[in-house]
Design a protein around this motif. Structure first.
Motif, short mmCIF file in Angstrom:
data_model
loop_
_atom_site.label_atom_id
_atom_site.label_comp_id
_atom_site.label_asym_id
_atom_site.label_seq_id
_atom_site.Cartn_x
_atom_site.Cartn_y
_atom_site.Cartn_z
N ALA A 26 -37.04 -25.34 -69.91
CA ALA A 26 -36.61 -25.30 -68.51
C ALA A 26 -35.21 -24.70 -68.44
CB ALA A 26 -36.60 -26.70 -67.92
N PHE A 27 -35.03 -23.81 -67.46
CA PHE A 27 -33.69 -23.27 -67.20
C PHE A 27 -33.10 -24.02 -66.03
CE2 PHE A 27 -30.89 -20.24 -64.94
CZ PHE A 27 -29.90 -20.15 -65.91
N ASN A 28 -31.93 -24.63 -66.25
CA ASN A 28 -31.33 -25.53 -65.26
C ASN A 28 -30.12 -24.94 -64.54
OD1 ASN A 28 -32.82 -28.27 -65.86
ND2 ASN A 28 -32.35 -27.38 -67.85
N GLY A 29 -29.82 -23.68 -64.78
CA GLY A 29 -28.69 -23.06 -64.08
C GLY A 29 -27.36 -23.68 -64.49
N TYR A 30 -26.48 -23.85 -63.51
CA TYR A 30 -25.15 -24.41 -63.76
C TYR A 30 -25.18 -25.93 -63.66
CZ TYR A 30 -23.22 -19.71 -63.17
OH TYR A 30 -22.93 -18.38 -63.31
N LEU A 31 -24.45 -26.59 -64.54
CA LEU A 31 -24.28 -28.03 -64.46
C LEU A 31 -23.13 -28.34 -63.50
CD1 LEU A 31 -24.73 -29.17 -68.16
CD2 LEU A 31 -26.45 -28.65 -66.42
N PRO A 32 -23.01 -29.59 -63.03
CA PRO A 32 -21.90 -29.93 -62.13
C PRO A 32 -20.55 -29.66 -62.78
CG PRO A 32 -23.56 -31.66 -62.12
CD PRO A 32 -23.94 -30.71 -63.22
N VAL A 33 -19.57 -29.36 -61.97
CA VAL A 33 -18.22 -29.02 -62.48
C VAL A 33 -17.43 -30.27 -62.83
CG1 VAL A 33 -16.01 -27.97 -61.88
CG2 VAL A 33 -18.16 -26.85 -61.20
N LYS A 34 -17.52 -31.33 -62.02
CA LYS A 34 -16.72 -32.53 -62.27
C LYS A 34 -17.23 -33.26 -63.52
CE LYS A 34 -15.47 -33.20 -57.42
NZ LYS A 34 -15.51 -34.11 -56.26
N PRO A 35 -16.32 -33.64 -64.42
CA PRO A 35 -16.74 -34.23 -65.69
C PRO A 35 -17.69 -35.42 -65.60
CG PRO A 35 -14.43 -33.62 -65.79
CD PRO A 35 -14.86 -33.40 -64.37
N PHE B 296 -29.09 -24.04 -69.99
CA PHE B 296 -28.16 -24.05 -68.86
C PHE B 296 -27.00 -23.12 -69.17
CE2 PHE B 296 -27.73 -27.68 -71.66
CZ PHE B 296 -26.39 -27.71 -72.02
N ILE B 297 -26.20 -22.86 -68.15
CA ILE B 297 -25.08 -21.93 -68.29
C ILE B 297 -23.84 -22.54 -67.65
CG2 ILE B 297 -26.45 -19.81 -68.41
CD1 ILE B 297 -26.02 -19.44 -65.43
N LYS C 87 -18.54 -31.32 -87.07
CA LYS C 87 -17.85 -31.09 -88.35
C LYS C 87 -17.34 -29.65 -88.47
CE LYS C 87 -20.94 -34.40 -90.63
NZ LYS C 87 -22.02 -34.56 -91.64
N ARG C 88 -17.72 -28.82 -87.57
CA ARG C 88 -17.35 -27.40 -87.62
C ARG C 88 -16.24 -27.09 -86.63
NH1 ARG C 88 -21.50 -23.85 -89.55
NH2 ARG C 88 -23.24 -25.03 -90.46
N ALA C 89 -15.57 -25.97 -86.88
CA ALA C 89 -14.61 -25.49 -85.89
C ALA C 89 -15.37 -25.06 -84.65
CB ALA C 89 -13.82 -24.31 -86.47
N ALA C 90 -14.84 -25.36 -83.50
CA ALA C 90 -15.51 -25.00 -82.25
C ALA C 90 -15.60 -23.48 -82.14
CB ALA C 90 -14.74 -25.55 -81.07
N PRO C 91 -16.76 -22.97 -81.75
CA PRO C 91 -16.89 -21.51 -81.57
C PRO C 91 -16.00 -21.04 -80.43
CG PRO C 91 -18.80 -22.63 -80.68
CD PRO C 91 -18.00 -23.67 -81.39
N ASP C 92 -15.51 -19.82 -80.54
CA ASP C 92 -14.68 -19.26 -79.48
C ASP C 92 -15.60 -18.78 -78.36
OD1 ASP C 92 -12.87 -18.05 -77.84
OD2 ASP C 92 -12.44 -16.37 -79.17
N LEU C 93 -15.67 -19.55 -77.28
CA LEU C 93 -16.54 -19.22 -76.16
C LEU C 93 -15.77 -18.86 -74.90
CD1 LEU C 93 -19.12 -22.15 -76.58
CD2 LEU C 93 -19.34 -19.79 -77.40
N ASN C 94 -14.45 -18.78 -75.02
CA ASN C 94 -13.62 -18.54 -73.84
C ASN C 94 -13.94 -17.20 -73.20
OD1 ASN C 94 -11.53 -19.13 -71.97
ND2 ASN C 94 -10.16 -17.74 -73.09
N ARG C 95 -14.34 -17.26 -71.94
CA ARG C 95 -14.62 -16.08 -71.13
C ARG C 95 -15.72 -15.20 -71.73
NH1 ARG C 95 -11.19 -16.03 -67.01
NH2 ARG C 95 -9.25 -17.20 -67.19
N ARG C 96 -16.64 -15.81 -72.46
CA ARG C 96 -17.78 -15.09 -73.01
C ARG C 96 -19.05 -15.59 -72.33
NH1 ARG C 96 -17.32 -15.63 -79.46
NH2 ARG C 96 -18.93 -14.00 -79.39
N PRO C 97 -19.84 -14.75 -71.70
CA PRO C 97 -21.10 -15.20 -71.10
C PRO C 97 -21.96 -15.87 -72.16
CG PRO C 97 -20.59 -12.95 -70.44
CD PRO C 97 -19.62 -13.31 -71.52
N ALA C 98 -22.45 -17.08 -71.86
CA ALA C 98 -23.16 -17.84 -72.88
C ALA C 98 -24.32 -18.63 -72.27
CB ALA C 98 -22.20 -18.81 -73.59
N ILE C 99 -25.33 -18.86 -73.10
CA ILE C 99 -26.45 -19.73 -72.77
C ILE C 99 -26.38 -20.93 -73.71
CG2 ILE C 99 -28.96 -19.97 -72.66
CD1 ILE C 99 -28.10 -17.93 -70.69
#
Length: 237
Positions: free
Chosen positions: A141-150, A173-174, A220-232
């Motif tokens: 299922a593709f759920n689009g955007y999740l809510p913004v507020k934590p 989701f994206i 356990k891993r370093a977080a991937p660099d996802l800043n300003r990169r379109p991602a699924i």
């Protein structure tokens, strides 16, 4: 005779040349059209220019269909030329039209009017991410955007995780690229260690990143660099 509505995919990444990811058969369709229904005129003009369309760009007609377009009269106006026999191409900002995209409004209007709709082959970030994730491609299922507020986003993440575990259904989701890092941090905080988490960023671009691990392994891993990169993002089992 009515015109035909063609759904024209374009590259997911603006760093990818059109004919590196699109089949050559699409070229003849694009060259035959002079009316385009687009999410963004500037993006569409740039795509058609890079694709080497056979007509001068300034002779083409562009009408926008985006999140600001109201269903009803505005959409019917976009369809009117097809009723008069003029064919049209729908172009999204990236990837395939009509999927997670406002192009579905004009497609639905064409079906109501009995106008032929033809989808052309091209890249879909949603399907490509799922293909490469190793997670369940039989039920998803593709759920689009999740809510913004934590707090609300945390509840949404838990709900998707429960569904993935109970039904075995991959949950896609994206997020807006500039909020990717916050979403990633919350996914690792909220999800169970055994839940699988896939991320696919910059699909088809030279900087493409696609990886799947359990949440416990990701911690356990370093977080991937996802800043300003379109991602699924995908949660699964």
């Amino acid at each position: 005779m009515y015109g035909t509505l063609y759904l024209i995919p374009c590259p997911i990444s603006d760093r990818t040349e059109p004919w590196d990811v699109l089949p050559a058969a699409n070229r003849a369709v694009i060259d035959a059209l002079d009316y385009f229904i687009v999410e963004n005129t500037r993006t569409a003009r740039r795509f058609l220019s890079k694709a080497g369309i056979g007509r001068p760009i300034d002779t083409l007609c562009f009408r926008e269909l985006n999140e600001h377009t109201a269903a009803g009269r505005e959409v019917e106006e976009l369809v009117a030329p097809l009723l008069a026999g003029r064919s049209a191409g729908v172009i999204s900002e990236a990837g395939v039209p009509g999927v997670a995209d406002p192009g579905a409004l004009v497609v639905a209007a064409c079906h109501r009017r009995g106008i032929r709709v033809v989808p052309l082959v091209g890249p879909s970030s949603i399907l490509m991410a799922l293909m490469a994730s190793g997670l369940n491609g039989q039920s998803f299922a593709f759920n689009g955007y999740l809510p913004v507020k934590p707090p609300e986003r945390a509840r949404a993440i838990r709900s998707l995780e429960r569904r993935a575990a109970a039904e075995g259904q991959s949950q896609l989701f994206i997020e807006a690229p500039y909020r990717n890092a916050k979403l990633w941090a919350q996914l690792l905080d909220v999800c169970a260690a055994e839940t699988k988490l896939a991320v696919a960023a910059d699909i088809t671009a030279p900087t493409e990143l696609i990886a799947t691990h359990t949440v416990g392994e990701w911690r356990k891993r370093a977080a991937p660099d996802l800043n300003r990169r379109p991602a699924i993002f995908i949660l699964g089992i």
